[in-house]
Design an enzyme around this catalytic site. Structure first.
Site, PDB file in Angstrom:
ATOM      1  N   LYS A 179       0.869  -1.181   0.000  1.00 45.13           N
ATOM      2  CA  LYS A 179       0.000   0.000   0.000  1.00 45.13           C
ATOM      3  C   LYS A 179       0.901   1.224   0.000  1.00 45.13           C
ATOM      4  O   LYS A 179       2.044   1.152   0.456  1.00 45.13           O
ATOM      5  CB  LYS A 179      -0.875   0.001   1.265  1.00 45.13           C
ATOM      6  CG  LYS A 179      -2.115   0.844   1.160  1.00 45.13           C
ATOM      7  CD  LYS A 179      -3.250   0.122   0.462  1.00 45.13           C
ATOM      8  CE  LYS A 179      -4.415   1.055   0.194  1.00 45.13           C
ATOM      9  NZ  LYS A 179      -5.579   0.351  -0.349  1.00 45.13           N
ATOM     10  N   ASP A 192      -7.028   4.309  -4.613  1.00 47.25           N
ATOM     11  CA  ASP A 192      -7.696   4.161  -3.304  1.00 47.25           C
ATOM     12  C   ASP A 192      -8.302   5.535  -3.032  1.00 47.25           C
ATOM     13  O   ASP A 192      -8.522   6.308  -3.990  1.00 47.25           O
ATOM     14  CB  ASP A 192      -6.683   3.750  -2.218  1.00 47.25           C
ATOM     15  CG  ASP A 192      -7.350   3.364  -0.898  1.00 47.25           C
ATOM     16  OD1 ASP A 192      -7.976   2.298  -0.834  1.00 47.25           O
ATOM     17  OD2 ASP A 192      -7.289   4.142   0.073  1.00 47.25           O
TER      18      ASP A 192
HETATM   19  P1  NDP Z   1     -13.052   7.680  -2.735  1.00 51.27           P
HETATM   20  O1  NDP Z   1     -11.983   8.700  -2.533  1.00 51.27           O
HETATM   21  O2  NDP Z   1     -13.588   7.448  -4.093  1.00 51.27           O
HETATM   22  O3  NDP Z   1     -14.301   7.994  -1.786  1.00 51.27           O
HETATM   23  C1  NDP Z   1     -14.197   8.082  -0.400  1.00 51.27           C
HETATM   24  C2  NDP Z   1     -15.539   8.516   0.123  1.00 51.27           C
HETATM   25  O4  NDP Z   1     -15.562   8.427   1.541  1.00 51.27           O
HETATM   26  C3  NDP Z   1     -15.872   9.957  -0.222  1.00 51.27           C
HETATM   27  O5  NDP Z   1     -17.240  10.073  -0.406  1.00 51.27           O
HETATM   28  C4  NDP Z   1     -15.420  10.697   1.035  1.00 51.27           C
HETATM   29  O6  NDP Z   1     -16.049  11.946   1.225  1.00 51.27           O
HETATM   30  C5  NDP Z   1     -15.882   9.721   2.074  1.00 51.27           C
HETATM   31  N1  NDP Z   1     -15.188   9.914   3.344  1.00 51.27           N
HETATM   32  C6  NDP Z   1     -13.878  10.052   3.582  1.00 51.27           C
HETATM   33  N2  NDP Z   1     -13.639  10.208   4.894  1.00 51.27           N
HETATM   34  C7  NDP Z   1     -14.855  10.155   5.482  1.00 51.27           C
HETATM   35  C8  NDP Z   1     -15.288  10.249   6.813  1.00 51.27           C
HETATM   36  N3  NDP Z   1     -14.421  10.446   7.819  1.00 51.27           N
HETATM   37  N4  NDP Z   1     -16.617  10.128   7.053  1.00 51.27           N
HETATM   38  C9  NDP Z   1     -17.495   9.926   6.038  1.00 51.27           C
HETATM   39  N5  NDP Z   1     -17.128   9.845   4.765  1.00 51.27           N
HETATM   40  C10 NDP Z   1     -15.834   9.965   4.495  1.00 51.27           C
HETATM   41  O7  NDP Z   1     -12.478   6.326  -2.105  1.00 51.27           O
HETATM   42  P2  NDP Z   1     -12.914   4.822  -2.393  1.00 51.27           P
HETATM   43  O8  NDP Z   1     -14.367   4.754  -2.605  1.00 51.27           O
HETATM   44  O9  NDP Z   1     -11.995   4.272  -3.406  1.00 51.27           O
HETATM   45  O10 NDP Z   1     -12.527   4.131  -1.014  1.00 51.27           O
HETATM   46  C11 NDP Z   1     -13.435   4.050   0.092  1.00 51.27           C
HETATM   47  C12 NDP Z   1     -12.956   2.964   1.041  1.00 51.27           C
HETATM   48  O11 NDP Z   1     -12.927   1.712   0.352  1.00 51.27           O
HETATM   49  C13 NDP Z   1     -11.553   3.141   1.607  1.00 51.27           C
HETATM   50  O12 NDP Z   1     -11.515   2.588   2.908  1.00 51.27           O
HETATM   51  C14 NDP Z   1     -10.694   2.284   0.680  1.00 51.27           C
HETATM   52  O13 NDP Z   1      -9.481   1.882   1.288  1.00 51.27           O
HETATM   53  C15 NDP Z   1     -11.632   1.121   0.452  1.00 51.27           C
HETATM   54  N6  NDP Z   1     -11.361   0.309  -0.725  1.00 51.27           N
HETATM   55  C16 NDP Z   1     -11.343   0.869  -1.973  1.00 51.27           C
HETATM   56  C17 NDP Z   1     -11.141   0.066  -3.078  1.00 51.27           C
HETATM   57  C18 NDP Z   1     -11.233   0.593  -4.465  1.00 51.27           C
HETATM   58  O14 NDP Z   1     -11.208  -0.221  -5.409  1.00 51.27           O
HETATM   59  N7  NDP Z   1     -11.357   1.898  -4.683  1.00 51.27           N
HETATM   60  C19 NDP Z   1     -10.845  -1.378  -2.940  1.00 51.27           C
HETATM   61  C20 NDP Z   1     -10.968  -1.880  -1.578  1.00 51.27           C
HETATM   62  C21 NDP Z   1     -11.182  -1.035  -0.534  1.00 51.27           C
HETATM   63  P3  NDP Z   1     -15.316  13.321   0.788  1.00 51.27           P
HETATM   64  O15 NDP Z   1     -15.607  13.451  -0.674  1.00 51.27           O
HETATM   65  O16 NDP Z   1     -15.966  14.333   1.635  1.00 51.27           O
HETATM   66  O17 NDP Z   1     -13.852  13.166   1.085  1.00 51.27           O
END
Ligand code: NDP
Length: 447
Positions: free
Chosen positions: A128, A168
């Protein structure tokens, strides 16, 4: 509580060595606690020194990332790559760009990734990386200059058979494009060294959807094994990023009603069912805030503060935002309001106290490293397509994803039954993921 002496010693060493890394200690503790029945039966793994090596990254790279903002000012961020374990394949895992990024978070994510990648059935080790850079509010030019500078250092540590990064939080299609472009320029190589690439330059169909769709496929398997289904259920999805949007999309296709989504500022509640086209327009097209949803749907409500989403009554919760977003109190609220299933799209979204609440209330619990493994699985399929110089159709990739998620659930279910409590898929995921890596580490000797 751990009783096995070897496991206790390893955990104490991790705590003493890195007392300032709470997320990493949390992830290691959860895994070691569930490995006890395996280690009791497999003293040979202790003898081979697998445990001590399993919790220590093979390599950590930390570097300066200088870049120039639109005003001509030099800015400096910190970049990292944690190459955690390469026993079963090249390091593989995403890059996160978020102000909260530090070594504790990247080590926890890398550690989880090792087990997750092992569960996918594909030959991938775990890693990572990322930076404390915040792409939010930056111009495209600033993001490009940052990505190019980040890659000016990272390129020497990655490669097709060495380490293959992906996206991510904060690293989506735009960032992957800039990172890949700079890698190609520096190396004069058009290799499949990144996954999550755009469709015009080697990306895989269904990669964008994979984590969210895979989460629903896993959840459906888990529900089916317990005589239930997603159809007709009320669902909460936290976040509104890549994972959340496609989890909501697939849940709706499967007949569920998604009534709330969030971002880091707050959450929207739409009892009629969330209009995903509006969410996509706000988040994917305009990079806006979720509160703008109520302009298109005045019947829906917006509430400041993202944790409040867990107070909405639901049957199934799909946390898909970030680590530790459900604490004990939120978990108790979910249980009190009738939620019977939590399946994790984000990495480690539940605190240890929240997980205890799930078990106390006999809720079905799909742990992240199994439930969200669809993203890295399709990344593996993207690497296969690149190696074959072929592109599979959306349906073909989706079909393979579905089959992998089915296998992952079956492996968690079987390991839980063999070593732990039937239905404890957290223990099942940790044990099944660990055993494959541990056998490979033992076979390869003390390296
Ligand atoms: P993105 O950056 O696309 O989206 C993250 C989302 O989470 C945004 O809507 C963000 O809001 C929100 N967010 C961040 N911090 C908080 C918080 N403290 N409270 C509420 N909402 C929050 O990321 P991903 O969708 O790619 O990733 C989301 C999760 O999934 C992570 O934990 C990542 O490690 C995991 N993951 C992702 C994978 C992938 O293929 N993308 C694969 C496996 C796991 P804002 O816009 O306000 O920042």
């Amino acid at each position: 509580m751990i009783e096995n002496k070897a496991l206790l010693e390893v955990l104490e060493t991790v705590k003493a060595r890195d007392p300032h890394e709470p997320e990493f200690i949390q992830a290691v503790t959860e895994v070691l606690e569930t490995l006890e029945p395996v280690i009791d039966r497999r003293p040979d793994l202790v003898e081979a020194g697998v445990l001590e090596r399993f919790v220590e990254p093979e390599r950590i790279i930390s570097f300066r990332v200088p870049w120039v903002d639109d005003a001509g000012k030099t800015r400096v961020n910190r970049g990292y790559r944690v190459q955690f374990n390469s026993a079963i394949g090249p390091y593989k895992g995403g890059l996160r760009f978020h102000p909260s990024v530090n070594l504790s978070i990247l080590k926890f994510l890398g550690f989880e990734q090792v087990l997750k990648n092992s569960l996918t059935t594909l030959p991938m080790g775990g890693g990572k990386g990322g930076s404390d850079f915040d792409p939010k509010g930056k111009s495209d030019g600033e993001v490009m200059r940052f990505c190019q500078s980040f890659m000016n250092e990272l390129y020497r540590h990655i490669g097709l058979d060495r380490d293959v990064p992906a996206g991510d939080i904060g690293v989506g299609a735009r960032e992957v494009g800039y990172l890949f472009g700079q890698y190609k320029r520096l190396q004069n190589l058009y290799g499949g060294v990144f996954t999550g690439k755009g469709l015009t330059y080697g990306g895989s169909l269904a990669r964008r959807e994979a984590t969210g769709y895979g989460l629903c496929y896993f959840t459906e398997e888990m529900l089916a094994a317990n005589g239930k289904t997603l159809a007709g259920k009320t669902v909460l999805v936290s976040g509104s990023g890549n994972v959340a949007i496609y989890a909501a999309e697939k849940a709706m296709t499967m007949g569920a009603k998604v009534v709330a989504m969030s971002d880091s500022s707050g959450f929207i509640h739409d009892p009629n069912g969330v209009d995903l086209a509006v969410i996509k327009e706000i988040k994917e097209v305009r990079r806006g805030r979720i509160k703008e949803y109520v302009e298109a749907h005045p019947d829906a409500t917006y509430t400041e503060g993202s944790r409040g989403i867990w107070g909405i009554p639901c049957d199934v919760a799909l946390p898909a935002a970030t680590q530790n977003e459900i604490d004990g109190e939120s978990a108790r609220l979910l249980a009190k309001n009738g939620c019977f299933c939590v399946s994790e799209g984000a990495n480690m979204p539940s605190t240890p106290e929240a997980i205890e609440v799930y078990f106390e209330n006999k809720m079905l619990y799909g742990p992240a490293k199994a439930a969200n493994a669809g993203g890295v699985s399709v990344s593996g399929l993207e690497m296969s397509q690149n190696a074959l110089h072929l592109s599979w159709s959306f349906e073909e990739v989706d079909e393979r994803l579905r089959a992998i998620m089915k296998q992952i659930f079956a492996a968690c279910d079987a390991a839980a039954k063999e070593y732990s409590t039937p239905g404890n898929y957290m223990a099942g995921a940790n044990i099944a993921g660990f055993l494959k890596v541990a056998e490979a580490m033992k076979a390869q000797g003390c390296v």
